[in-house]
Design a protein around this motif. Structure first.
Motif, mmCIF file in Angstrom:
data_model
loop_
_atom_site.group_PDB
_atom_site.id
_atom_site.type_symbol
_atom_site.label_atom_id
_atom_site.label_comp_id
_atom_site.label_asym_id
_atom_site.label_seq_id
_atom_site.Cartn_x
_atom_site.Cartn_y
_atom_site.Cartn_z
ATOM 1 N N GLU A 189 0.843 -1.200 0.000
ATOM 2 C CA GLU A 189 0.000 0.000 0.000
ATOM 3 C C GLU A 189 0.875 1.246 0.000
ATOM 4 O O GLU A 189 2.073 1.182 0.265
ATOM 5 N N GLY A 200 5.342 1.934 -7.415
ATOM 6 C CA GLY A 200 4.265 2.808 -6.917
ATOM 7 C C GLY A 200 4.651 4.259 -6.712
ATOM 8 O O GLY A 200 3.846 5.040 -6.197
ATOM 9 N N ASN A 383 -1.727 5.986 -5.939
ATOM 10 C CA ASN A 383 -1.676 4.663 -5.305
ATOM 11 C C ASN A 383 -3.096 4.161 -4.996
ATOM 12 O O ASN A 383 -3.404 2.992 -5.202
ATOM 13 N N ARG A 386 -4.691 3.103 -8.089
ATOM 14 C CA ARG A 386 -3.869 2.093 -8.774
ATOM 15 C C ARG A 386 -3.626 2.505 -10.232
ATOM 16 O O ARG A 386 -3.774 1.731 -11.164
#
Ligand SMILES: NC(=O)C1=CN([C@@H]2O[C@H](COP(=O)(O)OP(=O)(O)OC[C@H]3O[C@@H](n4cnc5c(N)ncnc54)[C@H](O)[C@@H]3O)[C@@H](O)[C@H]2O)C=CC1
Ligand SMILES: O=C(O)CCC(=O)C(=O)O
Length: 444
Positions: A189, A200, A383, A386
């Motif tokens: 995450e 990410g 993030n 996505r």
């Protein structure tokens, strides 16, 4: 005694040996005096300022790790979760031998107002350790980062507290910390920002603080009828903020003639060679003494001295309290038009006042360097979605955010009869949103 003076006195008494924290609180509260006095009775009854100057929570922890000789080393880690009124705690991790709780609290306190200024939903926090990455092997840095995160991971998360880089913490350190968080918590995450692009990270986050500083500087100069193109600029520092401030200043047509690190500084009359600076600092992790190997015309000097060079615009991008009263006098005497802070609190309070009184445009760090954390918030958004935006998309949003911050700061100062006092403007604009959110959420 006025409420502001009372709270400042309490902060000094209750937080002994934390001069940087006292300085940050004084600078903010002094400049908010008019706003606070207009609501003094309510704010005092609600203990609003006491709640603002006391972090919601702070952690201090042991960080043991093994060096390359097999010796166990022990550092101290900190995370201060200052204020979550407008969003999850957000702010960097500083790795430098000078780090102590007072430094982290000053940075966390500043971060609350800065993050509010971005217009994005992020609260304020800061962390760090007295670990010095300088001179350590990659394995030692990894060992430290893993141990640091083994403890820190209990207190952070994508929706609670999202750390990032600061002095001594760059892409390498964030990578090691992210890997350890994922391993222990089992979560992939957006718990950190400033991540690498393959796992990410956001395009333009590396450049964001320095680029953002120039977007705000350019806009503020424009509002004052001055063009940045063609101007001579002095920059201090040679790290993440300084490098990308130099790069963007040059792209916008200015000439940057200095850079510095903790041992010395360079003067390059032909303009700093950013490619050489990147190679020395980002690739080789070497000292600025090397710069002369790339640019024989440049001068290298030991110690401090950047602010003695004649310039139109000064951009302090190294660390706190690096621009002192004598530097301010020298800059003003040399005809400097503007000082815009890339670092956090690089200018002492007396130097700031001197510049303001002597007609030098002064943009405080919490507005001028907010592009880094703003782009971190954009990384959090990507993030969550996505998705990854293009460099141009992120850069365009960054420009919009910096121009907005600039106008909000200018307008807030004018609203309270302090036209041109951008320290007051930035503090007022940041404060208003946090107070509104705190009032709406009750006494917490
Ligand atoms: N990295 C970021 O996104 C942001 C950083 N900042 C602030 O900008 C400043 C610089 O941070 P970064 O460039 O990220 O760190 P960095 O670690 O990449 O670079 C720091 C630079 O400052 C120099 N420096 C450090 N201590 C010094 C000292 N005592 N005297 C002279 N030079 C010194 C170092 O040699 C290095 O060149 C700090 O105040 C930081 O809090 C503010 C907003 C965002
Ligand atoms: O990107 C971030 O979350 C924090 C940047 C930072 O530490 C700062 O604004 O001083």
């Amino acid at each position: 005694m006025s409420y502001v003076d009372e709270v400042i006195a309490k902060v000094v008494e209750q937080n002994p040996s934390e001069p940087e924290f006292h300085q940050a609180v004084k600078e903010v509260l002094e400049s908010l005096r008019v706003v606070i006095e207009a609501n003094e009775e309510k704010y005092r009854k609600d203990a609003l300022l006491e709640r603002m100057v006391n972090p919601e929570r702070q952690f201090k922890f042991r960080v043991p790790w093994v060096d390359d000789k097999g010796q166990v080393q022990v550092n101290t880690g900190y995370r201060v979760q200052f204020n979550s009124a407008i969003g999850p705690y957000k702010g960097g991790i500083r790795l430098h031998p000078s780090v102590n709780i007072g430094i982290i609290k000053f940075l966390g306190f500043e971060q609350v107002f800065k993050n509010s200024l971005t217009g994005l939903p992020i609260g304020g926090g800061k962390g760090g350790s007295d670990f010095d990455p300088k001179g350590k092997s990659d394995r030692e840095v990894m060992a430290f980062c893993q141990s640091f995160m083994t403890e820190l991971c209990k207190y952070i998360g994508a929706d609670t507290d999202v750390p990032a880089g600061d002095i001594g913490t760059g892409a390498r350190e964030i990578g090691y910390m992210f890997g350890q968080y994922k391993r222990i918590r089992g979560l992939y995450e957006g718990v950190l920002t400033g991540k690498g692009l393959s796992y990410g990270g956001s395009l333009a986050r590396t450049e964001a603080t320095g680029y953002g500083l120039l977007y705000l500087t350019q806009e503020l100069l424009k509002l004052n009828g001055i063009e940045l193109a063609g101007k001579t600029v002095c920059v201090s520092g040679a790290g993440n903020v300084a490098i990308y401030a130099i790069e963007k200043a040059q792209q916008l047509g200015a000439k940057v003639v200095t850079a510095s690190d903790s041992t010395g500084w360079v003067y390059d009359p032909d303009g700093i060679d950013v490619a050489a600076l990147k190679e020395i600092k980002e690739v080789k992790r070497a000292r600025l003494t090397e710069y002369k190997n790339y640019r024989p015309n440049a001068e290298y000097h030991e110690g401090r001295g950047v602010w003695s060079v004649k310039c139109d615009v000064a951009l302090p991008c190294a660390t706190q309290n690096e621009l002192l009263i004598d530097d301010a006098k020298q800059l003003a005497a040399n005809g400097c038009l503007a000082v815009c802070e890339g670092a956090n609190m690089p200018t002492t309070m007396d130097a700031t006042e001197y510049l303001q009184k002597n007609g030098v445009i002064f943009a405080p760090g919490k507005a001028a360097n907010a592009g880094g954390v703003a782009t971190s918030a954009l990384e959090m958004t990507q993030n969550s979605e996505r998705l990854s935006w293009t460099f141009e998309e992120v850069d365009a949003k960054l420009q919009g955010i910096m121009v907005n911050i600039c106008h909000n700061m200018v307008d807030a100062a004018e609203r309270y009869g302090m036209k041109g006092n951008y320290v007051a403007g930035a503090n007022i604009a940041g404060f208003e949103k946090v107070v509104d959110a705190m009032n709406a959420q009750g006494i917490v």
